[in-house]
Design a protein around this motif. Structure first.
Motif, short mmCIF file in Angstrom:
data_model
loop_
_atom_site.label_atom_id
_atom_site.label_comp_id
_atom_site.label_asym_id
_atom_site.label_seq_id
_atom_site.Cartn_x
_atom_site.Cartn_y
_atom_site.Cartn_z
N SER A 118 61.06 -49.06 56.95
CA SER A 118 62.25 -49.03 56.09
C SER A 118 62.09 -47.99 54.98
N GLN A 119 60.88 -47.93 54.42
CA GLN A 119 60.62 -46.96 53.35
C GLN A 119 60.70 -45.53 53.89
N VAL A 120 60.12 -45.30 55.06
CA VAL A 120 60.17 -43.97 55.67
C VAL A 120 61.60 -43.55 55.92
N PHE A 121 62.42 -44.48 56.45
CA PHE A 121 63.82 -44.15 56.74
C PHE A 121 64.59 -43.87 55.46
N ALA A 122 64.30 -44.63 54.40
CA ALA A 122 64.97 -44.40 53.12
C ALA A 122 64.59 -43.03 52.56
N GLU A 123 63.31 -42.67 52.67
CA GLU A 123 62.87 -41.35 52.21
C GLU A 123 63.50 -40.24 53.04
N ARG A 124 63.59 -40.46 54.34
CA ARG A 124 64.21 -39.46 55.22
C ARG A 124 65.68 -39.27 54.85
N GLU A 125 66.38 -40.38 54.60
CA GLU A 125 67.80 -40.30 54.24
C GLU A 125 67.97 -39.55 52.92
N ALA A 126 67.10 -39.84 51.95
CA ALA A 126 67.16 -39.13 50.66
C ALA A 126 66.89 -37.65 50.85
N TRP A 127 65.92 -37.33 51.70
CA TRP A 127 65.59 -35.93 51.96
C TRP A 127 66.76 -35.23 52.66
#
Length: 140
Positions: A126-135
């Motif tokens: 979930s954290q990785v996906f949130a970071e990817r979305e922010a990026w």
């Protein structure tokens, strides 16, 4: 202090070699991935493996966010691949059940460790996906 990441305390089982045994496939993983290719097929197999024949509406509710068109298409592909059995009761109103074949059950069992991994690492994913979305939103 070192920046290297140490392996987990438990030793992981060695990864099996994946060598081609049939023409047309790179290895066994290639054959597996081709059969479950599609965003929803692993979830369809998972929910069918949960117990007995399943009506279309039950699958539609279980596999959230899938369109009717795509769910029907992926069920037809799984049936054509010999993983899912479709039983049409020839009734009015129409009644159709879906269940796993023996081959489908064996594949569903192979997906169990992937499900366990996802459950175990859901927070990190979930954290990785949130970071990817922010990026991705910064890139636009």
């Amino acid at each position: 202090m070192s920046d290297t990441i140490s392996p987990p305390a438990q030793a992981s089982p060695p990864v099996q070699s994946c060598t081609p045994t049939l023409p047309g496939f790179t290895c066994g993983l290639d054959a597996t991935v081709r059969v479950i290719a599609g965003k929803w097929k692993p979830l369809i197999l998972y929910f069918l493996a949960q117990g007995g024949p399943t009506r279309y509406g039950e699958l539609r509710r279980a596999v959230r966010d899938v369109s009717d068109k795509v769910l029907i298409q992926q069920l037809k592909e799984l049936e054509a691949d010999g993983l899912v059995k479709r039983t049409d009761y020839k009734e009015v109103p129409p009644r159709v059940d879906y269940s796993l074949t023996l081959l489908g059950h064996s594949l569903a069992q192979a997906l169990v460790p992937l499900c366990a991994w996802g459950t175990e690492h859901m927070a990190e994913v979930s954290q990785v996906f949130a970071e990817r979305e922010a990026w991705n939103s910064k890139s636009r």
